[in-house]
Enzyme design. Structure first.
Site, PDB file in Angstrom:
ATOM      1  N   LYS A  58      32.550  14.394 -22.152  1.00 29.96           N
ATOM      2  CA  LYS A  58      33.280  14.796 -20.950  1.00 29.96           C
ATOM      3  C   LYS A  58      33.588  16.290 -20.896  1.00 29.96           C
ATOM      4  CE  LYS A  58      34.091  12.459 -18.145  1.00 29.96           C
ATOM      5  NZ  LYS A  58      33.709  11.553 -17.023  1.00 29.96           N
TER       6      LYS A  58
HETATM    7  N1  PMP Z   1      32.509   7.028 -23.021  1.00 30.56           N
HETATM    8  C1  PMP Z   1      33.724   7.586 -23.208  1.00 30.56           C
HETATM    9  C2  PMP Z   1      34.327   7.530 -24.573  1.00 30.56           C
HETATM   10  C3  PMP Z   1      34.406   8.193 -22.135  1.00 30.56           C
HETATM   11  O1  PMP Z   1      35.612   8.740 -22.323  1.00 30.56           O
HETATM   12  C4  PMP Z   1      33.798   8.197 -20.867  1.00 30.56           C
HETATM   13  C5  PMP Z   1      34.486   8.844 -19.697  1.00 30.56           C
HETATM   14  N2  PMP Z   1      35.518   8.115 -19.125  1.00 30.56           N
HETATM   15  C6  PMP Z   1      32.547   7.571 -20.708  1.00 30.56           C
HETATM   16  C7  PMP Z   1      31.925   7.009 -21.817  1.00 30.56           C
HETATM   17  C8  PMP Z   1      31.872   7.434 -19.372  1.00 30.56           C
HETATM   18  O2  PMP Z   1      31.383   8.629 -18.831  1.00 30.56           O
HETATM   19  P1  PMP Z   1      31.333   8.829 -17.259  1.00 30.56           P
HETATM   20  O3  PMP Z   1      32.748   9.050 -16.805  1.00 30.56           O
HETATM   21  O4  PMP Z   1      30.489  10.042 -17.071  1.00 30.56           O
HETATM   22  O5  PMP Z   1      30.754   7.624 -16.625  1.00 30.56           O
END
Ligand code: PMP
Length: 334
Positions: free
Chosen positions: A44
């Protein structure tokens, strides 16, 4: 000389690692992008930088301003780092169900942390709506809005997608990952489809989410109850995800995720969080769908130390009816 400028200069260009045991098991190349190696410790950081950069470019975020966001933690940690590096204040609204380690990191970084009860999106007290309200009521403040601001997806279209394409020399058959905001899957998926429309783009979902059924049948229908995973799964289709071509989807239940987290720890030497375990289990599933000889890529989104008191604590896992596999046991996906 090979020197990057500041915190944001250190984001991205993460290694792509071949998992030997799982590649052998699946007869495919299982490749994982080590996103926990970003300077704020997760995938992120990329989205956080893009959201801030876009707000600066558009003139909405002015010097000394405040960045407000609703986040499961990792976006908040990325934002807090960047805010410190660029002189902004940071206010993070987080559901109180998230790990203590993420809350502690946010506080350590000097963010103002507002932990709120976890309620559905349709409830005005949901953390996302509270973040918007705080931004509206604060002078010189922006709401980053990672769920529906497509600057999030752009980060992955512009960086993660091209990195994967270059690192594999274009020899990639499938990409799969779980989604929270959808930015990662949509940005990478769109880039890879643009390079080669035959690349299979797949969504991995925890239980307690509607996204797998949405991909498979177009219905916003829940699969299973809840999940111990954090930051993934959703009850709605965000602006970041909308209009993205996704070929298939799979739901991975928590025990399989835990089995994979411990397989990665004991047999690949990698200490990662639950969404990474789920991603790799899903990559092995996709290898089974596409058949031997294919190359499948997924992400290791963050580090296991962020979940030490939960995922690596047998007592806590037992409260969720989950067990730690024996050290010698190898991952199986029947
Ligand atoms: N894995 C983790 C540990 C996360 O913190 C996040 C973000 N919320 C994601 C996956 C998913 O990523 P995205 O928000 O880009 O879908």
């Amino acid at each position: 000389m090979n020197i990057v400028k500041g915190f944001n200069g250190a984001i991205g260009n993460t290694p792509l690692i071949k998992l030997s045991t799982l590649s052998e098991l699946s007869q495919c190349n299982i490749l994982v992008k080590a996103e926990f190696m970003n300077p704020g410790g997760s995938v992120k950081d990329r989205a956080a930088f893009s959201l801030i950069q876009q707000a600066e470019k558009s003139g909405l975020l002015k010097p000394g301003g405040t960045v407000v966001e609703g986040t499961a933690g990792n976006t908040g940690i990325g934002l807090a780092h960047i805010c410190n590096a660029r002189g902004y204040k940071c206010v993070i609204v987080i559901p109180e169900t998230q790990s203590q380690e993420k809350l502690d990191s946010l506080k350590l970084l000097g963010a103002e942390v507002i932990a709120v009860p976890a309620v559905p999106f349709k409830n005005p007290e949901n953390y996302v709506h509270i973040a918007k309200k705080i931004a509206d009521e604060t002078k010189n403040a922006i709401w980053a809005n990672q769920f529906d601001n497509t600057a999030n997806r752009d980060a992955h279209f512009n960086t993660t997608g091209p990195e994967i394409w270059q690192q594999t020399d274009g020899a990639i058959n499938g990409f799969i990952c779980a989604t929270g905001t959808g930015g990662t899957l949509a940005g990478i998926g769109r880039y890879l489809k643009q390079q080669n429309p035959d690349t299979c783009i797949a969504l991995a979902d925890p239980t307690g989410s509607v996204l797998a059924q949405w991909v498979l049948n177009g219905e916003l229908k829940l699969t299973g109850d809840g999940s111990i995973t954090e930051g993934i799964g959703n009850g709605r289709v965000t602006a970041n995800l909308q209009g993205t071509e996704i070929d298939t989807a799979v739901t991975i239940d928590d025990q399989i995720t835990v089995d994979m987290v411990y397989h990665l720890l004991n047999h690949e030497g990698l200490l990662v969080g639950a969404s990474s375990g789920l991603n790799v289990a899903a990559a092995v599933w996709l290898a089974g769908q596409l058949g031997p000889g294919n190359t499948i890529v997924t992400l290791l989104t963050d580090h296991g130390s962020r979940y030490q008191s939960r995922l690596f604590n047998p007592e806590w896992l037992a409260t969720k009816n989950l067990i730690i596999p024996a050290k010698a046991s190898f991952f199986k996906l029947d």
